[in-house]
Design a protein around this motif. Structure first.
Motif, mmCIF file in Angstrom:
data_model
loop_
_atom_site.group_PDB
_atom_site.id
_atom_site.type_symbol
_atom_site.label_atom_id
_atom_site.label_comp_id
_atom_site.label_asym_id
_atom_site.label_seq_id
_atom_site.Cartn_x
_atom_site.Cartn_y
_atom_site.Cartn_z
ATOM 1 N N TYR A 1 0.840 -1.185 0.000
ATOM 2 C CA TYR A 1 0.000 0.000 0.000
ATOM 3 C C TYR A 1 0.885 1.247 0.000
ATOM 4 N N TYR A 2 0.468 2.254 -0.689
ATOM 5 C CA TYR A 2 1.248 3.486 -0.771
ATOM 6 C C TYR A 2 0.608 4.610 0.023
ATOM 7 N N THR A 3 -0.156 4.270 1.018
ATOM 8 C CA THR A 3 -0.776 5.299 1.842
ATOM 9 C C THR A 3 0.221 5.768 2.891
ATOM 10 N N VAL A 4 -0.085 6.881 3.512
ATOM 11 C CA VAL A 4 0.797 7.437 4.530
ATOM 12 C C VAL A 4 0.947 6.465 5.698
ATOM 13 N N GLY A 5 -0.165 5.883 6.129
ATOM 14 C CA GLY A 5 -0.121 4.945 7.248
ATOM 15 C C GLY A 5 0.740 3.730 6.940
ATOM 16 N N ALA A 6 0.597 3.161 5.744
ATOM 17 C CA ALA A 6 1.388 1.990 5.379
ATOM 18 C C ALA A 6 2.864 2.350 5.254
ATOM 19 N N ARG A 7 3.156 3.523 4.727
ATOM 20 C CA ARG A 7 4.559 3.936 4.615
ATOM 21 C C ARG A 7 5.167 4.147 5.998
ATOM 22 N N LEU A 8 4.366 4.685 6.938
ATOM 23 C CA LEU A 8 4.872 4.848 8.306
ATOM 24 C C LEU A 8 5.158 3.492 8.947
ATOM 25 N N ILE A 9 4.310 2.525 8.708
ATOM 26 C CA ILE A 9 4.522 1.186 9.251
ATOM 27 C C ILE A 9 5.821 0.600 8.697
ATOM 28 N N ARG A 10 6.008 0.734 7.375
ATOM 29 C CA ARG A 10 7.238 0.207 6.776
ATOM 30 C C ARG A 10 8.472 0.928 7.318
ATOM 31 N N LEU A 11 8.376 2.246 7.505
ATOM 32 C CA LEU A 11 9.495 3.014 8.043
ATOM 33 C C LEU A 11 9.825 2.579 9.473
ATOM 34 N N GLU A 12 8.805 2.393 10.292
ATOM 35 C CA GLU A 12 9.034 1.927 11.661
ATOM 36 C C GLU A 12 9.688 0.548 11.666
ATOM 37 N N ASP A 13 9.261 -0.342 10.770
ATOM 38 C CA ASP A 13 9.873 -1.670 10.687
ATOM 39 C C ASP A 13 11.338 -1.571 10.303
ATOM 40 N N LYS A 14 11.662 -0.708 9.352
ATOM 41 C CA LYS A 14 13.061 -0.534 8.935
ATOM 42 C C LYS A 14 13.906 0.021 10.084
ATOM 43 N N VAL A 15 13.357 0.995 10.823
ATOM 44 C CA VAL A 15 14.098 1.560 11.958
ATOM 45 C C VAL A 15 14.335 0.494 13.014
ATOM 46 N N LEU A 16 13.330 -0.340 13.285
ATOM 47 C CA LEU A 16 13.505 -1.424 14.256
ATOM 48 C C LEU A 16 14.550 -2.433 13.783
#
Length: 159
Positions: free
Chosen positions: A96-111
């Motif tokens: 998904y290219y929504t803001v919420g999905a991108r935030l989830i992916r970003l948080e996963d990468k940071v973790l």
């Protein structure tokens, strides 16, 4: 043509125009028509409202408002994502290219990066563990380590 001028042509500052009889009649007719239109509008405004008309106008306004709300909700869902997509297991694999999905992916990468840095720090501490702490290059603050099975053994027990 239809206007007659009073005074001389040389005196332009004080020129007066006099309407012909045909123009005066036309102005009177137009004014009467405006009067009758205004009178009819006033009488219509004084009439009591028909309940059916009021309900119909209300329902049309309500329908327009609901269409606008639905369009706004659709646009929000498109940009932010639907609320169900904010769960950690959703929105990652589906792309998904929504803001919420991108935030989830970003948080996963940071973790993931945090975990890798912790692993590197642990490996360095194991490699350089026998050297004194003053020789070991590192950050100004002491790093926080995750507790392992070796660390969990109680060392300060009173006998």
């Amino acid at each position: 043509m239809g206007f007659e001028r009073k005074g001389s042509d040389k005196d332009t500052s004080a020129t007066e125009m006099k309407l012909t009889a045909a123009h005066q009649t036309a102005v009177k007719v137009i004014r009467r028509m405006q009067y009758f239109v205004a009178k009819r509008k006033f009488q219509q405004a004084r009439k009591p409202y028909d309940v059916r008309d009021v309900i119909e106008q209300y329902s049309q306004g309500h329908l327009n408002m609901m269409v606008r709300i639905k369009e706004l909700q659709r646009r929000l869902d498109h940009s932010l994502g639907k609320p169900g997509l904010f769960l950690p297991e959703k929105g990652v694999d589906k792309g998904y290219y929504t803001v919420g999905a991108r935030l989830i992916r970003l948080e996963d990468k940071v973790l993931q990066m945090d975990q890798k840095l912790d692993d590197i720090l642990n490996a360095l501490q194991v490699q350089l563990g026998d050297q004194p702490r003053t020789e070991m290059p590192g950050p100004a603050t002491t790093p926080v380590r995750k507790q392992t099975a070796l660390d969990s053994a109680p060392s300060n027990q009173k006998n």
